[in-house]
Motif scaffolding. Sequence first.
Motif, short mmCIF file in Angstrom:
data_model
loop_
_atom_site.label_atom_id
_atom_site.label_comp_id
_atom_site.label_asym_id
_atom_site.label_seq_id
_atom_site.Cartn_x
_atom_site.Cartn_y
_atom_site.Cartn_z
N ALA A 1 0.83 -1.21 0.00
CA ALA A 1 0.00 0.00 0.00
C ALA A 1 0.86 1.26 0.00
CB ALA A 1 -0.93 -0.01 1.21
N LEU A 2 1.97 1.25 0.75
CA LEU A 2 2.83 2.42 0.80
C LEU A 2 3.52 2.65 -0.54
CD1 LEU A 2 4.22 4.77 2.12
CD2 LEU A 2 5.82 3.17 3.23
N ALA A 3 4.01 1.58 -1.17
CA ALA A 3 4.64 1.72 -2.48
C ALA A 3 3.66 2.31 -3.49
CB ALA A 3 5.16 0.37 -2.97
N HIS A 4 2.40 1.88 -3.41
CA HIS A 4 1.37 2.41 -4.31
C HIS A 4 1.12 3.89 -4.04
CE1 HIS A 4 -3.01 2.01 -5.97
NE2 HIS A 4 -2.20 2.56 -6.84
N LEU A 5 0.96 4.25 -2.78
CA LEU A 5 0.71 5.65 -2.43
C LEU A 5 1.91 6.53 -2.76
CD1 LEU A 5 -1.09 5.10 0.98
CD2 LEU A 5 -2.13 6.09 -1.07
N ASP A 6 3.10 6.01 -2.54
CA ASP A 6 4.31 6.75 -2.87
C ASP A 6 4.35 7.04 -4.37
OD1 ASP A 6 6.88 7.90 -2.48
OD2 ASP A 6 7.85 6.00 -2.95
N ALA A 7 4.09 6.03 -5.18
CA ALA A 7 4.11 6.21 -6.63
C ALA A 7 3.02 7.18 -7.08
CB ALA A 7 3.92 4.86 -7.32
N ALA A 8 1.83 7.06 -6.50
CA ALA A 8 0.72 7.92 -6.91
C ALA A 8 0.96 9.38 -6.53
CB ALA A 8 -0.58 7.42 -6.28
N SER A 9 1.50 9.61 -5.34
CA SER A 9 1.75 11.00 -4.91
C SER A 9 2.91 11.61 -5.69
CB SER A 9 2.00 11.06 -3.40
OG SER A 9 3.04 10.20 -3.00
N ARG A 10 3.89 10.80 -6.05
CA ARG A 10 4.97 11.31 -6.91
C ARG A 10 4.43 11.69 -8.28
NH1 ARG A 10 10.16 10.35 -4.97
NH2 ARG A 10 10.21 9.00 -3.14
N ALA A 11 3.52 10.89 -8.81
CA ALA A 11 2.94 11.18 -10.12
C ALA A 11 2.17 12.50 -10.09
CB ALA A 11 2.03 10.04 -10.56
N GLU A 12 1.56 12.80 -8.94
CA GLU A 12 0.82 14.05 -8.78
C GLU A 12 1.72 15.20 -8.34
OE1 GLU A 12 -2.41 14.69 -9.45
OE2 GLU A 12 -2.58 12.65 -10.25
N ARG A 13 3.01 14.88 -8.09
CA ARG A 13 3.99 15.86 -7.64
C ARG A 13 3.54 16.54 -6.34
NH1 ARG A 13 7.99 16.35 -10.85
NH2 ARG A 13 8.71 18.29 -9.85
N GLU A 14 3.02 15.72 -5.44
CA GLU A 14 2.57 16.20 -4.14
C GLU A 14 3.27 15.44 -3.03
OE1 GLU A 14 -1.91 17.90 -4.16
OE2 GLU A 14 -1.72 15.72 -4.11
#
Length: 335
Positions: free
Chosen positions: A82-95
Motif C-alpha cells: 500500500a505504501l509503495a502504491h501511495l508513494d508512486a501515486a503521490s509522486r505522479a501528482e507531484r505532491e
Amino acid sequence: MIEPFSLPLASPLDTAAGAITERQGFLLRTRDGLGEATPLSGWTESREKCRDALETADAALPDWQAALDACRGRPAARHAVALAHLDAASRAEREPLYRFLADDDSWVESVPVNATVGDDSVESTVASAREAVASGFDCVKVKVGARAVADDVERLRAVRAAVGADVELRADANAAWSADEANYAFDELAGDVSYVEQPLAKSDLDGHAALREHDVGVALDETLTEYGVREVLAADAADAVVLKPMALGGLDRAREVALTAREAGVAAVVTTTVDAVVARTAAVHLAASLPGAPACGLATASLLDADLAPDPAPVGDGEVSVPQDPGNLPGEVRP
C-alpha cells in the motif's frame, strides 16, 4: 524487488512484552514507489510469512489490486504494498504524501510528538523523562507492566514530580495488567496520567469500558488488531485509539480508522512499531493529514543505531516537520 534489512537498536527497548533489540524487515521497490514491511512479533505476521506474501505481491505487479489481495491476513506485507502504491501515486501528482492523503486542504506541516521512555528503575525513568522535557518534549510516554503495578505507580509519580504539571504524561502497559491491577493503578494515578495505553488484554472490551469510569483515560492499541474500530466504539471502550500503520495493514487502513474514531469523538494517535525510515516517514505523513491530532508516537528514529537513509523528518522542540518533496521521502534508500 524485495530487499531484506536488519537494523540494531541503539539500546534494548524494554516493554511488558519483552525487550526489542533489532528490527528486521523488507523494502519493496517498484518502478515508481517504495514500501517497507517490518514485522513485529505479537502484532503482525512472522518475517517468513511476510516475505512469502511480498514475493507473491511483487509477482502480481503492476496490478496493484492483485498485489494487495496477495497480502490478505499479512498486515506488514500489505503495509509495504500500500505504501509503495501511495508513494508512486503521490509522486505522479507531484505532491507530498500527506497532501495526497488529505481529502482537501485540511493538513498541517508539523506534527507534535511524544517522547518514549522504556521500562527501567525509578531513577533512570526520571532521568530519561527530564532529558526529554529539556530537549523540548511536552508529552512523555512511559512503558509500564514489566514489574509490580505498585512499582510502576511509584515510577510514574516520580516522573510527574520531576517534570511538573505542564507536561502530559502517558503510560503504556502493553496489555500486561489484570483488572484488579488496572483499577488500582487508575485510582492511584488520577491527576498524574492523561491516559494508559492498552492496560488490559486486547480481547477485553468490557473491562476497558469499565476502566473509563476512572479519571484516567483509556487508549486502545493492540485491541485494534483484535476488533475493528467500530466494535471498539460500539463498546464505548476507549478515549483514544493508537494507530500503528504497520500492524493495521497500511496508511490507507490506518487513516480510515482515524477518521472513523474522530467522527465519534475519540482521539486518534499515530505511532510506529519502531520502523525504519521509510515506514516511519510515512507515519509522519499520515499524522500530518489528520490536523489536530494529539502528540503522536513518531519520535522513534533515535531508538535505532542505524537506518536505511538520513531522517527527512527530524524531531525539534517536540515536533516533527513533514518532508515537502513529492512522495513519501526524498533521496536514496539502501539496506
